[in-house]
Design an enzyme around this catalytic site. Structure first.
Site, mmCIF file in Angstrom:
data_model
loop_
_atom_site.group_PDB
_atom_site.id
_atom_site.type_symbol
_atom_site.label_atom_id
_atom_site.label_comp_id
_atom_site.label_asym_id
_atom_site.label_seq_id
_atom_site.Cartn_x
_atom_site.Cartn_y
_atom_site.Cartn_z
ATOM 1 N N LYS A 144 0.845 -1.209 0.000
ATOM 2 C CA LYS A 144 0.000 0.000 0.000
ATOM 3 C C LYS A 144 0.876 1.253 0.000
ATOM 4 C CE LYS A 144 -1.880 1.701 4.045
ATOM 5 N NZ LYS A 144 -1.573 3.132 4.159
ATOM 6 N N ASN A 145 1.842 1.286 0.910
ATOM 7 C CA ASN A 145 2.613 2.520 1.083
ATOM 8 C C ASN A 145 3.588 2.785 -0.067
ATOM 9 O OD1 ASN A 145 1.222 2.879 3.395
ATOM 10 N ND2 ASN A 145 2.926 2.529 4.803
ATOM 11 N N CYS B 186 -5.924 7.731 9.263
ATOM 12 C CA CYS B 186 -6.148 7.077 10.551
ATOM 13 C C CYS B 186 -5.884 8.045 11.690
ATOM 14 C CB CYS B 186 -5.216 5.880 10.689
ATOM 15 S SG CYS B 186 -5.780 4.444 9.791
ATOM 16 N N ARG C 213 -0.790 14.625 13.340
ATOM 17 C CA ARG C 213 -0.121 14.319 12.074
ATOM 18 C C ARG C 213 -0.007 15.606 11.255
ATOM 19 N NH1 ARG C 213 -2.014 8.523 9.788
ATOM 20 N NH2 ARG C 213 0.092 8.505 8.979
ATOM 21 N N ASP D 183 4.241 0.782 12.104
ATOM 22 C CA ASP D 183 3.037 0.108 11.618
ATOM 23 C C ASP D 183 2.916 -1.324 12.135
ATOM 24 O OD1 ASP D 183 2.313 2.383 10.310
ATOM 25 O OD2 ASP D 183 2.821 1.684 8.301
ATOM 26 N N ARG E 291 -8.640 -0.767 4.478
ATOM 27 C CA ARG E 291 -7.801 0.269 3.872
ATOM 28 C C ARG E 291 -6.439 -0.286 3.468
ATOM 29 N NH1 ARG E 291 -7.716 5.826 6.971
ATOM 30 N NH2 ARG E 291 -6.353 6.072 5.183
#
Ligand code: UD1
Length: 442
Positions: free
Chosen positions: A33-34, A129, A134, A328, A421
């Protein structure tokens, strides 16, 4: 309970499981994903067709697809082949719809790409999230150093540049997203940009690889890991061209399943694993008592934890920027540590307030003491009790699934939309390995 593999069905709201089965067999790890998100953003810089392979089937990718479409890009999906092509030859729209930007923090990297291609970007403050503060000050700093003028009000950011110019940029902290944004804007800026203290995550290297394949001139040299140095020689947009690119496998999904094996016991082979990116994770998993055999070339990794009673906590672990233990995987480690013998002090060094699942784990019978906002002490218990728990963020949600596999009785993890997600088919993967687990319709 519904035995459904259809992770893209909107009505699925929970994952239900009965703990106690060990995990056995082989599964293939999805695309990252990242890595995929900033590469898709980068495709907006390119006036041609890019074909991405190994695209993960997750909702964050769907969100990014909608954002790309909103700029005028033309997308073709081949979901069954995990393939996506993006044709950004005729993009015109620099204003991104609030609905999608608000749903996903990484949409902020579209700013660098839009500035590079259209000279302007208008976005709402990004969502994502809920894990502590952030801010995006470092993103804006990088773009401003390249010559962008930026106006912000309470809800929106407007960036504009007649011409982006290469610059020397030194980040006070190696932010992953800010590094990506800066690379995207610098790729077509006039002159050379030198970034110091850039993030060293594998997803950064992958983004540069992709851009170079598309005609960019980015150097990641020997001092990248030591000093975070990246040199970007800006090229004209017309020099960029469409290319085919395979998304790297997801190290975080691989790590999640490694902790699932530790917590549930068993022996699992993972295929399509970025072995070299998982040193810190393998280190902790082995110290907790599992055996790992990995074949870096083949991209396969076997985790063996036959006797759950042999799983013990390491006394101390902390997260950090790559190559340190990833934030993560902090929640998956935490869930696993609850059922390992002995004590663990776990420190979160990247995000503040990333211990939202503690309350849920305690409700399942875990013994966890909050030391402060960014640290916990876990004393392993023999068993957790199945409960209905709520996922409040992506990785925390996956960690609650791990806790459910190790718990006695039935655990229901609601709200699965967070997990979707980032995990293509977590229940399907674990069921393949022998877990009694299913998605549940609303
Ligand atoms: C990315 C990953 C996320 C991962 C994180 C750290 C994506 C889509 N997400 O997130 O999964 O957990 O890297 O490895 O790739 N910060 C600032 N100002 C900024 C930017 C960041 O203070 O402008 C702070 C953040 O609040 C946080 C820390 O820097 O405390 C790390 O953030 P960053 O590396 O930017 O993470 P993301 O890119 O958001």
């Amino acid at each position: 309970m519904v035995n459904s593999m259809a992770y893209d069905r909107q009505c699925i709201s929970s994952i239900c499981m009965e703990g106690g089965n060990s995990l056995r067999g082989k599964i293939c790890i999805q695309g990252s994903k990242n890595a995929a998100l900033p590469e898709l953003a980068a495709s907006l810089l390119i006036p041609g067709v890019c074909v991405f392979k190994n695209i993960p089937g997750i909702s964050d990718i769907e969100c990014m697809e909608n954002l790309l479409r909103s700029t005028g890009a033309y997308l073709e999906e081949r979901k069954e082949a995990y393939e996506l092509s993006v044709n950004a030859a005729d993009i015109r729209e620099y204003r991104l719809p609030a609905r999608y930007v608000g749903a996903m923090r990484s949409s902020v990297v579209l700013m660098g790409a839009l500035l590079g291609r259209l000279g302007e970007a208008l976005v709402d403050y990004p969502g994502g999230c809920v894990i502590g503060k952030r801010p995006i000050d470092l993103h804006l700093y990088g773009l401003e150093r390249l010559g962008a003028r930026i106006w912000t009000d309470k809800s929106r950011i407007h960036a504009y540049a007649d011409e982006l110019k290469g610059a020397a940029i030194s980040f006070p902290f190696p932010s992953v997203g800010a590094t990506q944004n800066t690379i995207l804007a610098a790729a077509t800026a006039r002159g050379t940009t030198v970034i110091k203290n850039a993030a060293r995550e594998p997803e950064i290297t992958a983004l540069c690889d992709f851009l170079n394949k598309a005609g960019a001139e980015i150097e990641i040299g020997g001092d990248f890991m030591a000093a975070g140095k990246i040199v970007i020689h800006g090229v004209d947009v017309s020099r960029l061209h469409g290319t085919e690119y395979e998304i790297i496998p997801d190290r975080i999904v691989a790590g999640t399943y490694m902790f699932a094996v530790l917590a549930a016991g068993g022996c699992v082979e993972l295929e399509n694993v970025p072995v070299a990116q998982l040193h810190s994770v393998c280190g902790i998993v082995e110290r907790m008592g599992a055996r790992i055999s990995a074949n870096e070339e083949a991209g396969s990794l076997m985790v063996e934890a036959e006797n759950k009673r042999d799983i013990k906590n390491v006394p101390f672990a902390e997260t950090g920027a790559y190559p340190a233990f990833p934030t993560d995987l902090q929640s998956p480690l935490l869930a696993c540590s609850c059922v390992a013998s002995g004590e663990l002090e776990l420190r979160e060094r990247i995000f503040s307030s990333r211990f939202k699942i503690v309350e849920e784990l305690v409700r399942m019978g875990a013994d966890i003491e909050l030391l402060d906002d960014d640290g916990v002490r876990v004393r392993g218990v023999k068993e957790l009790e199945g409960r209905t728990v709520i996922a409040r963020e992506l990785r925390g949600g996956a960690a609650l699934v791990i806790a459910g596999l190790a718990a006695k009785g039935i655990t229901t993890v609601a709200d699965v939309s967070y997990i979707k997600r980032g995990y293509q088919d977590i229940a399907g993967d674990l069921r393949k390995l022998g877990a009694r687990i299913s998605y549940v319709d609303e």
